[in-house]
Write a protein that holds these residues in place. Structure first.
Motif, PDB file in Angstrom:
ATOM      1  N   VAL A 175       0.844  -1.189   0.000  1.00  0.00           N
ATOM      2  CA  VAL A 175       0.000   0.000   0.000  1.00  0.00           C
ATOM      3  C   VAL A 175       0.882   1.242   0.000  1.00  0.00           C
ATOM      4  O   VAL A 175       0.622   2.211  -0.719  1.00  0.00           O
ATOM      5  N   GLY A 176       1.951   1.196   0.798  1.00  0.00           N
ATOM      6  CA  GLY A 176       2.875   2.327   0.847  1.00  0.00           C
ATOM      7  C   GLY A 176       3.458   2.627  -0.528  1.00  0.00           C
ATOM      8  O   GLY A 176       3.540   3.783  -0.942  1.00  0.00           O
TER       9      GLY A 176
ATOM     10  N   ARG B 256     -16.070  -3.068  -1.020  1.00  0.00           N
ATOM     11  CA  ARG B 256     -15.799  -3.095   0.422  1.00  0.00           C
ATOM     12  C   ARG B 256     -14.909  -1.953   0.866  1.00  0.00           C
ATOM     13  O   ARG B 256     -14.836  -1.628   2.048  1.00  0.00           O
ATOM     14  N   GLN B 257     -14.158  -1.374  -0.058  1.00  0.00           N
ATOM     15  CA  GLN B 257     -13.239  -0.286   0.266  1.00  0.00           C
ATOM     16  C   GLN B 257     -13.869   1.082   0.047  1.00  0.00           C
ATOM     17  O   GLN B 257     -13.178   2.089   0.097  1.00  0.00           O
ATOM     18  N   GLY B 258     -15.147   1.096  -0.222  1.00  0.00           N
ATOM     19  CA  GLY B 258     -15.806   2.389  -0.408  1.00  0.00           C
ATOM     20  C   GLY B 258     -15.660   2.955  -1.804  1.00  0.00           C
ATOM     21  O   GLY B 258     -15.964   4.126  -2.047  1.00  0.00           O
ATOM     22  N   LEU B 259     -15.180   2.134  -2.730  1.00  0.00           N
ATOM     23  CA  LEU B 259     -15.095   2.580  -4.119  1.00  0.00           C
ATOM     24  C   LEU B 259     -16.358   2.147  -4.858  1.00  0.00           C
ATOM     25  O   LEU B 259     -17.053   1.237  -4.417  1.00  0.00           O
ATOM     26  N   VAL B 260     -16.653   2.785  -5.958  1.00  0.00           N
ATOM     27  CA  VAL B 260     -17.790   2.339  -6.758  1.00  0.00           C
ATOM     28  C   VAL B 260     -17.333   2.000  -8.175  1.00  0.00           C
ATOM     29  O   VAL B 260     -16.448   2.634  -8.740  1.00  0.00           O
ATOM     30  N   VAL B 261     -17.960   0.935  -8.713  1.00  0.00           N
ATOM     31  CA  VAL B 261     -17.669   0.504 -10.088  1.00  0.00           C
ATOM     32  C   VAL B 261     -18.983   0.679 -10.842  1.00  0.00           C
ATOM     33  O   VAL B 261     -19.819  -0.217 -10.867  1.00  0.00           O
ATOM     34  N   GLU B 262     -19.176   1.855 -11.372  1.00  0.00           N
ATOM     35  CA  GLU B 262     -20.460   2.162 -11.994  1.00  0.00           C
ATOM     36  C   GLU B 262     -20.426   1.958 -13.498  1.00  0.00           C
ATOM     37  O   GLU B 262     -19.363   2.083 -14.124  1.00  0.00           O
TER      38      GLU B 262
ATOM     39  N   SER C 237      -5.591  -1.688  -2.563  1.00  0.00           N
ATOM     40  CA  SER C 237      -4.660  -0.554  -2.576  1.00  0.00           C
ATOM     41  C   SER C 237      -5.308   0.689  -3.174  1.00  0.00           C
ATOM     42  O   SER C 237      -5.061   1.806  -2.734  1.00  0.00           O
ATOM     43  N   MET C 238      -6.154   0.477  -4.183  1.00  0.00           N
ATOM     44  CA  MET C 238      -6.882   1.614  -4.750  1.00  0.00           C
ATOM     45  C   MET C 238      -7.760   2.235  -3.656  1.00  0.00           C
ATOM     46  O   MET C 238      -7.886   3.462  -3.559  1.00  0.00           O
ATOM     47  N   GLY C 239      -8.355   1.382  -2.830  1.00  0.00           N
ATOM     48  CA  GLY C 239      -9.153   1.872  -1.707  1.00  0.00           C
ATOM     49  C   GLY C 239      -8.325   2.712  -0.749  1.00  0.00           C
ATOM     50  O   GLY C 239      -8.807   3.714  -0.209  1.00  0.00           O
TER      51      GLY C 239
END
Lengths: 709, 709
Positions: free
Chosen positions: B290-291, B324-330, B466-468
């Motif tokens: 992630v870093g 789950r990471q709060g991202l959206v795939v619209e 990691s994107m999250g």
């Protein structure tokens, strides 16, 4: 166990296979699959069918299916969509009973594809053909061996088998797995599951003696009821680990577009997996790694682990993760500490974690101390971080080696360790041993351990996480088990109550149905006059509650149609009158007023394609906000219902909480079991809500109930 | 920002360094470190000190510290514990102001070691020496370069810097990191933190222009108050990712044995990290990966991601994890879908995930479509799975290659892809691009991407995770910011109330103190006679509550010393009499009876070594069971208090929940901020409990309060 007539016994180990779609061009998918069948060591006969070529990759080809010299046990079709049905029909005429249909273009393509898939299925049924696919990536069996995927085997056989709703997870991960020492036994890509589905795979793998653990990748179950039934049986014997990706909004959408099935919400699968004894993970990496551990390690018998390291960080990381997984890392008994102290430097700690402090030598980590730890009765499993040998030599060859005047080759020779005795420890003590190392395949020790089924993880936390999964399987294996069986005498009158109701059910009717299914409801009567109401109150004993009874009135409390805590005949009479004023001519329920200290709720909800779901959670104003509820699928066993209750964070409220007395959990569990049977027996019931369930003399009682038809 | 006199500016890039402990034997730790200083390309002067050898590894050695020709900027000590203090003193006399003390045997060894460490510190202070350690594994700076660890550099410099309480995480992971394409910039092992601690490292790395993200490994913070202060500032500019392992029972124990510091519970660090803007992860792998992503990718500006794959499984896994990471795939806008549809096969999906279906060619995944997706204003970041080239050729060389009559070498040449334009996309569009691939370093495409700071993950879920984390940093960077500042006029009378109290505080006194700190309490008076009580009730207005007021009586409710809901003078008088009977001579609090619809609680708790902790959660019978509460450290800002409130699952109860009206969150937040200042101002206050906090006209009011001295 090997008694089912599961078609996969033939599909995974056919004596003969005909493949249509292989050609002289090896870049075509069918060719790749044929090449792998040829090169994998397949002991049966593989025959290509091709209209023009006389031979393909040196094997005689036949111009048509009907021209095949023998009836192949298995047909593999990798042909344009339009040809599939006719070809399957031809194989059927030949007497072939098994097929793998790689070709895509069916249900996943929408309405037209659905029709095609139906025709495909009818064709198969006509001939009694069982098939995998369409739209799948084949199968492999590394033991038989048979490889009908696009990727050649990369490693020796292992004990983990995979059934996957994505072909990628058997066709494109083999080099990935080889690097990580994860070896597979069998694997199948199920595609659209038109005929054979992932539950059939699970059943088959449960029966396969060389499969020691099963990994599943799931986007949506087409037969969740049977999944529960089969997994419940298999998981008692073999660990099952599964990733389910259809529960999130984005996951469901992408899964849908891919296979055309209906995904269920995440909490549904959490409940289903718990109930079925399936260990849920959230990445394909964990399916493989955890699965490999479950397949290769002796079962853990308790939750006490020892941690052995040569550095504080990885040791602490292992401890922290172990703790989160329900494992304990307790100080070792004095005599064990003494034994360890005798062989470690004075600055090292023998407590647990046993921390040897920085060393490059792998001996102390792989000899003597692991044995001392595994011998200890208070250690159920062993986590080690830091065993390495030649890798370190290679890293430092340019500096240290140069300074020593030793070549890299010689350094590698000098540092190579003998792990023979270490490799036998897990079998000798019947306890799992998992290792963490930051080295890659440049390290001999890592490779030797992996080759001998001691999993080596690139991150210490992963080793500890996997140990936690072994413990989860121990809990699954040892939990009380019974078959789900409907208690006798349930539901004698429900059909007639429903028949009489003609239309929506009111609360009183709903409760009669519940009572008919052995679900305790609050003592109450229906009254249609003031006198009846008062008399009912008298015979129940004060205080009472009186409420309007009609399926047509919503929000009764807000409308003043519920009168609580009535202490005498006069209050009862006044309450009746007041309700009549608000809702003229509506009968009332006169009920015993129950103490509202702890409120719970239970219910039935349905998701298309799934068995009825039983819900249990706490009630009251917070329930909505906190979503502390659990779900199981009907039918469930009493033990499953008890586990369901215990899984709530708020289940502590069922204990003798703040002197309120303990609640009878068995009674509560029966209530949930019976709710499930009610929903199974009457599919016309859409929804049931028992809210609140109150506690009367330690027993749960439905104080309000709604049954929606 | 580069204005601090942080000693690490010199320690990490010294002009000259003297090392004591290197010898002609390269297997000794000091020798390894010296070798790495010599071989890393260090541009300064490195001089060994050795009593006997005239030169070490070809460098002239000096027999003693006092015989050194010049004053070294930095001293590195790798000598037996007993020699450290004198040697540091000698360096001090020479004028050296910076040191790294590798030697162990101090505080981590117990009481005697603690005394030694104190003497060490005094010696340093005498000379104004700032030092890292003791009991550490050194530092490295890949840019300067300078490497005083036991491991030679394995890779080119990157942009992630690490400060670690375990030396392992900079001394033993370099091959691990190289394989995974994670490149480090600087790293320091802080050891016992006798003088320079991990907060100093954080501050320094915050100032270092080449450090783009910071990774921390923490077992226990020795100065959590300053950590909060520094991290709060740094995280606004640079991402910080941290693993904390001291929060679980096992983790705390193992950490303790290792560094001798006091760990805090997990929920404390959750609160602290949230407040400080630190992204918490639970494995060292995630610190690195992630870093690395945070250090190399353009910041994400929103939570909308596009997913591009050539297979359903990894696509769905990415979507599920993203969700789950709060991202959206619209679903992508129509015009974008049209553009994509024009270049993909008819069976592929252009919606999002964009699923090309199985292909071996990496072009469609790395050309045209990524550009179309990144151009789209409704896409903030791009996840791709499946770009590969030569790896696939190698896997199939034995089957496919053979059939084609092409050598492995030629297949590799033929399949090698040109990623030049792809590599520039992230900079061109200022959006992050993360890739998943199951290939290892046998694959050219993977290696090229890694070399060019496009992180390639071995598991699709890791890329999405990691994107999250990029999105988490976006939220941290853009959240409202202010310095924590004490509101004016707080606490004018508290000192005198405390002085008068002489002994434990009763509820009435506690509330006066709270009121003095601007914390709203329920309207009430103290009464010592029946008449006073009735008069107080009259002036408050009915209904009222009357309760015994004494710090010595516990469980007042159970003892009948709390009378609720008194509606008239007579009831008030009777309540007073009844309480007097139970607790003769004790004064009573007469208070306004507040509606008990929603109950909350707040408080102060203290952990040794940590600033006062402010707690907020829901109250009532369930609070205990459900543990839905949040924690922050004092002093906190109003914005932090608001975030703390919003982080509760039950915070929905503060909205206009079931028509109860919304609660004034600003007022609630002020209450929490002020509680923190009260605890900071009066260290003699051990604990504060406001339970319940009730809602009066939409404002929070403490209805009961306890202050423990």
């Amino acid at each position: 166990m090997n008694t089912s007539r599961n078609p996969l016994h033939t599909i995974m180990a056919p004596k003969s296979v005909a493949i249509v779609g292989a050609s002289a061009n090896p870049m075509k998918m069918g060719s790749m699959q044929f090449l792998n069948i040829l090169h994998c060591g397949f002991p049966g006969t593989a025959i290509p069918v091709h209209p023009k070529h006389e031979e393909i990759f040196g094997v005689k080809a036949y111009p048509s299916i009907s021209s095949l010299p023998d009836t192949p046990e298995l047909a593999v079709l990798v042909v344009p969509t339009g040809l599939v049905i006719n070809m399957l029909d031809e194989f059927g005429k030949l007497g072939t009973k098994h097929a793998i249909i790689i070709s895509a273009g069916f249900r996943e393509m929408g309405a037209d594809g659905k029709i095609l898939e139906k025709q495909l299925l009818e064709t198969a049924d006509k001939h009694g053909i069982r098939f995998l696919g369409p739209n799948c990536m084949g199968v492999f069996n590394s033991q038989y061996p048979f490889n009908a995927t696009v990727t050649p085997f990369q490693d020796k056989p292992g004990f983990l088998s995979i059934a996957s709703q994505s072909g990628t997870y058997l066709a494109q991960t083999l080099t990935y797995l080889k690097y990580r020492g994860v070896r597979l036994n069998q694997a199948m890509s199920v595609g659209n599951e038109a005929n054979i589905n992932i539950v059939d795979c699970l059943e088959y793998l449960g029966e396969d003696p060389k499969t020691k653990a099963i990994g599943l990748y799931i986007e949506a179950l087409s037969d969740p009821g049977r999944f529960l039934e089969v997994a419940r049986e298999v998981s008692r014997v073999k660990p099952i680990v599964a990733q389910y990706v259809g529960g999130s909004k984005a996951g469901a959408k992408s899964g849908l577009s891919h296979t055309g099935s209906i995904a269920g919400p995440d909490f549904l699968y959490n409940g289903l997996f718990e109930q079925a004894g399936v260990i849920r993970v959230h990445s394909i990496e964990d399916v493989y790694k955890v699965g490999h551990v479950l397949a290769t390690q002796p079962g853990i018998k308790g939750n006490r682990v020892a941690v052995l390291t040569h550095s504080g960080g990885p040791g602490s990381g292992m401890c922290d993760t172990a703790d989160r997984q329900g494992l304990v890392v307790e100080e070792l008994p004095d005599d064990v500490q003494d034994k360890i102290r005798a062989v470690i430097p004075p600055t090292a700690s023998p407590k647990n974690p046993v921390d040897l402090t920085f060393i490059v030598d792998s001996k102390p980590l792989s000899q003597i101390i692991p044995q001392i730890l595994l011998e200890c009765d208070e250690v159920d499993g062993l986590l080690i971080h830091g065993i390495m040998d030649t890798g370190w030599a290679k890293v430092t060859a340019g500096t240290l080696g140069k300074a020593l005047g030793v070549s890299e080759e010689d350094m590698v020779k000098l540092t190579k360790s003998d792990l023979t005795s270490f490799l036998q420890l897990k079998e000798k003590y019947g306890k799992p041993v998992l290792v963490g190392s930051f080295m890659g395949d440049e390290d001999n020790a890592r490779n030797v351990m992996m080759d001998n089924f001691i999993p080596v993880f690139s991150s210490p936390e992963k080793a500890a996480f996997s140990m936690g999964c072994l413990y989860k399987h121990h809990l699954i294996k040892t939990r009380p088990y019974s078959k789900a069986e409907k208690p006798q005498g349930l539901g004698k009158n429900t059909a007639s109550i429903l028949a009489q109701a003609k239309g929506p059910l009111d609360e009183f009717q709903a409760k009669r149905i519940l009572a008919d299914y052995g679900i305790p409801v609050s003592p109450e009567s229906l009254a249609s006059s003031r006198d009846d109401a008062v008399q009912a109150a008298e015979s129940l004993g004060y205080p009472v509650v009186i409420k309007a009874c009609s399926p047509d009135i919503l929000h009764k409390t807000e409308k003043g149609l519920v009168k609580l805590n009535l202490g005498n005949p006069q209050e009862a009479a006044e309450a009746y009158d007041a309700i009549q004023e608000g809702a003229p001519g509506v009968p009332v329920i006169v009920g015993k007023m129950l103490p509202v200290q702890r409120e719970f709720m239970a219910g039935i909800t349905r998701f298309e394609g799934y068995p009825p779901c039983v819900l249990f959670g706490m009630g009251g104003v917070l329930a909505e906000a906190l979503k502390d509820f659990s779900l199981r699928l009907a039918p469930m066993t009493q033990a499953e219902a008890l586990a369901m209750i215990d899984s709530l964070k708020s289940s502590v409220l069922l204990d003798d909480f703040r002197n309120m007395g303990a609640v009878d959990r068995e009674a509560l569990a029966s209530m949930l079991v019976n709710l499930g049977y009610l929903a199974m027996d009457f599919p016309e019931i859409k929804e049931i809500d028992l809210n609140p369930i109150l506690i009367m003399d330690g027993k749960p009682v439905a104080a309000d109930a709604l049954i929606v038809l």
